[in-house]
Motif scaffolding. Structure first.
Motif, mmCIF file in Angstrom:
data_model
loop_
_atom_site.group_PDB
_atom_site.id
_atom_site.type_symbol
_atom_site.label_atom_id
_atom_site.label_comp_id
_atom_site.label_asym_id
_atom_site.label_seq_id
_atom_site.Cartn_x
_atom_site.Cartn_y
_atom_site.Cartn_z
ATOM 1 N N LEU A 79 0.839 -1.189 0.000
ATOM 2 C CA LEU A 79 0.000 0.000 0.000
ATOM 3 C C LEU A 79 0.878 1.243 0.000
ATOM 4 O O LEU A 79 1.901 1.282 0.680
ATOM 5 C CB LEU A 79 -0.912 0.021 1.236
ATOM 6 C CG LEU A 79 -1.887 -1.147 1.397
ATOM 7 C CD1 LEU A 79 -2.626 -1.026 2.733
ATOM 8 C CD2 LEU A 79 -2.876 -1.202 0.252
ATOM 9 N N GLY A 80 0.478 2.246 -0.750
ATOM 10 C CA GLY A 80 1.202 3.503 -0.762
ATOM 11 C C GLY A 80 0.641 4.446 0.291
ATOM 12 O O GLY A 80 -0.560 4.700 0.318
ATOM 13 N N PHE A 81 1.493 4.938 1.181
ATOM 14 C CA PHE A 81 1.093 5.874 2.239
ATOM 15 C C PHE A 81 1.663 7.241 1.873
ATOM 16 O O PHE A 81 2.853 7.486 2.008
ATOM 17 C CB PHE A 81 1.629 5.399 3.589
ATOM 18 C CG PHE A 81 1.100 6.172 4.771
ATOM 19 C CD1 PHE A 81 -0.037 5.754 5.452
ATOM 20 C CD2 PHE A 81 1.750 7.314 5.217
ATOM 21 C CE1 PHE A 81 -0.520 6.462 6.552
ATOM 22 C CE2 PHE A 81 1.281 8.030 6.306
ATOM 23 C CZ PHE A 81 0.140 7.607 6.975
ATOM 24 N N TYR A 91 5.202 14.204 16.590
ATOM 25 C CA TYR A 91 3.952 14.074 17.323
ATOM 26 C C TYR A 91 2.865 13.344 16.534
ATOM 27 O O TYR A 91 1.837 12.974 17.082
ATOM 28 C CB TYR A 91 3.449 15.453 17.747
ATOM 29 C CG TYR A 91 4.442 16.202 18.605
ATOM 30 C CD1 TYR A 91 4.731 15.768 19.897
ATOM 31 C CD2 TYR A 91 5.130 17.302 18.113
ATOM 32 C CE1 TYR A 91 5.666 16.430 20.679
ATOM 33 C CE2 TYR A 91 6.061 17.975 18.889
ATOM 34 C CZ TYR A 91 6.327 17.536 20.168
ATOM 35 O OH TYR A 91 7.257 18.191 20.933
ATOM 36 N N ALA A 92 3.069 13.173 15.233
ATOM 37 C CA ALA A 92 2.052 12.515 14.411
ATOM 38 C C ALA A 92 2.470 11.107 13.988
ATOM 39 O O ALA A 92 1.765 10.444 13.242
ATOM 40 C CB ALA A 92 1.760 13.356 13.172
ATOM 41 N N GLY A 93 3.610 10.662 14.485
ATOM 42 C CA GLY A 93 4.137 9.368 14.075
ATOM 43 C C GLY A 93 3.223 8.197 14.354
ATOM 44 O O GLY A 93 3.254 7.187 13.639
ATOM 45 N N ARG A 94 2.369 8.326 15.384
ATOM 46 C CA ARG A 94 1.475 7.218 15.729
ATOM 47 C C ARG A 94 0.486 6.919 14.612
ATOM 48 O O ARG A 94 0.011 5.799 14.481
ATOM 49 C CB ARG A 94 0.725 7.533 17.019
ATOM 50 C CG ARG A 94 1.582 7.537 18.274
ATOM 51 C CD ARG A 94 2.201 6.176 18.554
ATOM 52 N NE ARG A 94 1.205 5.132 18.685
ATOM 53 C CZ ARG A 94 1.489 3.835 18.768
ATOM 54 N NH1 ARG A 94 2.738 3.433 18.700
ATOM 55 N NH2 ARG A 94 0.525 2.948 18.903
ATOM 56 N N ALA A 99 -1.233 2.783 10.949
ATOM 57 C CA ALA A 99 -1.515 2.314 9.588
ATOM 58 C C ALA A 99 -0.644 1.112 9.243
ATOM 59 O O ALA A 99 -1.106 0.144 8.630
ATOM 60 C CB ALA A 99 -1.275 3.447 8.596
ATOM 61 N N GLN A 100 0.602 1.176 9.660
ATOM 62 C CA GLN A 100 1.533 0.082 9.377
ATOM 63 C C GLN A 100 1.115 -1.195 10.086
ATOM 64 O O GLN A 100 1.148 -2.291 9.507
ATOM 65 C CB GLN A 100 2.935 0.493 9.821
ATOM 66 C CG GLN A 100 4.019 -0.527 9.510
ATOM 67 C CD GLN A 100 5.407 0.012 9.816
ATOM 68 O OE1 GLN A 100 5.793 1.069 9.337
ATOM 69 N NE2 GLN A 100 6.155 -0.712 10.633
ATOM 70 N N ARG A 104 -0.099 -4.640 8.302
ATOM 71 C CA ARG A 104 0.631 -5.886 8.558
ATOM 72 C C ARG A 104 -0.296 -7.020 8.943
ATOM 73 O O ARG A 104 -0.120 -8.163 8.510
ATOM 74 C CB ARG A 104 1.671 -5.657 9.652
ATOM 75 C CG ARG A 104 2.476 -6.898 10.036
ATOM 76 C CD ARG A 104 3.500 -6.586 11.118
ATOM 77 N NE ARG A 104 2.905 -5.914 12.261
ATOM 78 C CZ ARG A 104 2.192 -6.545 13.211
ATOM 79 N NH1 ARG A 104 2.000 -7.859 13.128
ATOM 80 N NH2 ARG A 104 1.692 -5.874 14.228
ATOM 81 N N LYS A 105 -1.313 -6.727 9.746
ATOM 82 C CA LYS A 105 -2.258 -7.762 10.179
ATOM 83 C C LYS A 105 -3.029 -8.349 9.000
ATOM 84 O O LYS A 105 -3.508 -9.479 9.061
ATOM 85 C CB LYS A 105 -3.227 -7.178 11.205
ATOM 86 C CG LYS A 105 -2.583 -6.857 12.547
ATOM 87 C CD LYS A 105 -3.586 -6.238 13.505
ATOM 88 C CE LYS A 105 -2.927 -5.913 14.837
ATOM 89 N NZ LYS A 105 -3.879 -5.267 15.780
ATOM 90 N N LEU A 106 -3.146 -7.577 7.938
ATOM 91 C CA LEU A 106 -3.867 -8.040 6.752
ATOM 92 C C LEU A 106 -2.924 -8.549 5.671
ATOM 93 O O LEU A 106 -3.335 -8.825 4.548
ATOM 94 C CB LEU A 106 -4.729 -6.904 6.196
ATOM 95 C CG LEU A 106 -5.860 -6.416 7.111
ATOM 96 C CD1 LEU A 106 -6.528 -5.183 6.524
ATOM 97 C CD2 LEU A 106 -6.884 -7.520 7.324
ATOM 98 N N GLY A 107 -1.639 -8.637 6.019
ATOM 99 C CA GLY A 107 -0.668 -9.177 5.082
ATOM 100 C C GLY A 107 -0.086 -8.167 4.119
ATOM 101 O O GLY A 107 0.503 -8.543 3.096
ATOM 102 N N TYR A 108 -0.225 -6.885 4.422
ATOM 103 C CA TYR A 108 0.295 -5.830 3.546
ATOM 104 C C TYR A 108 1.491 -5.131 4.202
ATOM 105 O O TYR A 108 1.650 -5.155 5.415
ATOM 106 C CB TYR A 108 -0.771 -4.775 3.260
ATOM 107 C CG TYR A 108 -1.881 -5.232 2.344
ATOM 108 C CD1 TYR A 108 -1.845 -4.951 0.975
ATOM 109 C CD2 TYR A 108 -2.973 -5.943 2.839
ATOM 110 C CE1 TYR A 108 -2.866 -5.355 0.136
ATOM 111 C CE2 TYR A 108 -3.994 -6.361 2.003
ATOM 112 C CZ TYR A 108 -3.936 -6.071 0.650
ATOM 113 O OH TYR A 108 -4.944 -6.481 -0.183
#
Length: 212
Positions: A79-81, A91-94, A99-100, A104-108
């Protein structure tokens, strides 16, 4: 004691495990392994054999060939982010981490690009991500606002993160700022506060009005 670099070198030296190797170890045909590893075993392979094949593959350290999988399924599982400045703002890293983890849980996996609010750069990065045949895009903004979606994303599965598509055509996800303001104020009231002051940003944004 073996160092981390030595361990990585040892891993690289290990030969890749093929479905032929798994078939030989599990005592089944290559076709059976292929069906199981591609999740096409339903009503075609017994549950006992499926379990044996999967356990054998795991114990042998089998990793599917991502290039072959892309050619076979026409999906890259990438996926492109695309973000204006989230990737470079502490402060926005979360947002990026969340998203990551979800991907990952969906295999991406995510390929992240930071545009710095440069529209021309954004278009170039979208074109570059298309070269990797990404399956979809996350268009993420630093704060909740109405945004114009780049025309280059048209026709691709896209979700807007922390903002809204001005044309209301693309699904968006953003915080419930009204509830956040309510909860924060309610906690102060429950703590006995009676004179409550609201401090907002000097920039007029959607979140500010909803929190107020």
């Amino acid at each position: 004691m073996e160092s981390a670099s030595q361990s990585r070198q040892a891993d690289k030296a290990k030969p890749l495990v093929s479905i032929k190797d798994i078939a030989k170890e599990a005592g089944v045909s290559i076709c059976t392994v292929s069906l199981v590893m591609n999740n096409k075993d339903r009503n075609r392979v017994s549950k006992a054999v499926v379990q044996r094949v999967r356990e054998t593959a795991q114990s042998m350290g089998y990793k599917p060939n991502s290039v072959a999988r892309t050619l076979r399924t026409s999906r890259s599982y990438v996926l492109g982010f695309i973000t204006d400045e989230i990737a470079t703002t502490p402060y926005a890293g979360r947002v990026l981490v969340g998203a990551q983890e979800a991907a990952r849980k969906l295999g991406y996996i995510l390929l992240t690009v930071n545009t710095g609010n440069d529209r021309e750069l954004a278009n170039q990065e979208i074109a570059a991500l298309r070269q990797y045949r990404v399956d979809g895009f996350l268009y993420a903004m630093m704060y909740h606002r109405v945004v114009e979606i780049p025309a280059e994303l048209e026709g691709s599965p896209t979700v807007v993160v922390d903002s809204e598509d001005e044309n209301r055509k693309i699904p968006s996800i953003y915080p419930d700022d009204e509830m956040a303001g309510y909860d924060a104020t309610n906690r102060l009231i429950q703590a006995g506060c009676k004179r409550i002051v609201y401090y907002g940003s000097s920039i007029t944004i959607i979140a500010q009005g909803e929190r107020f």
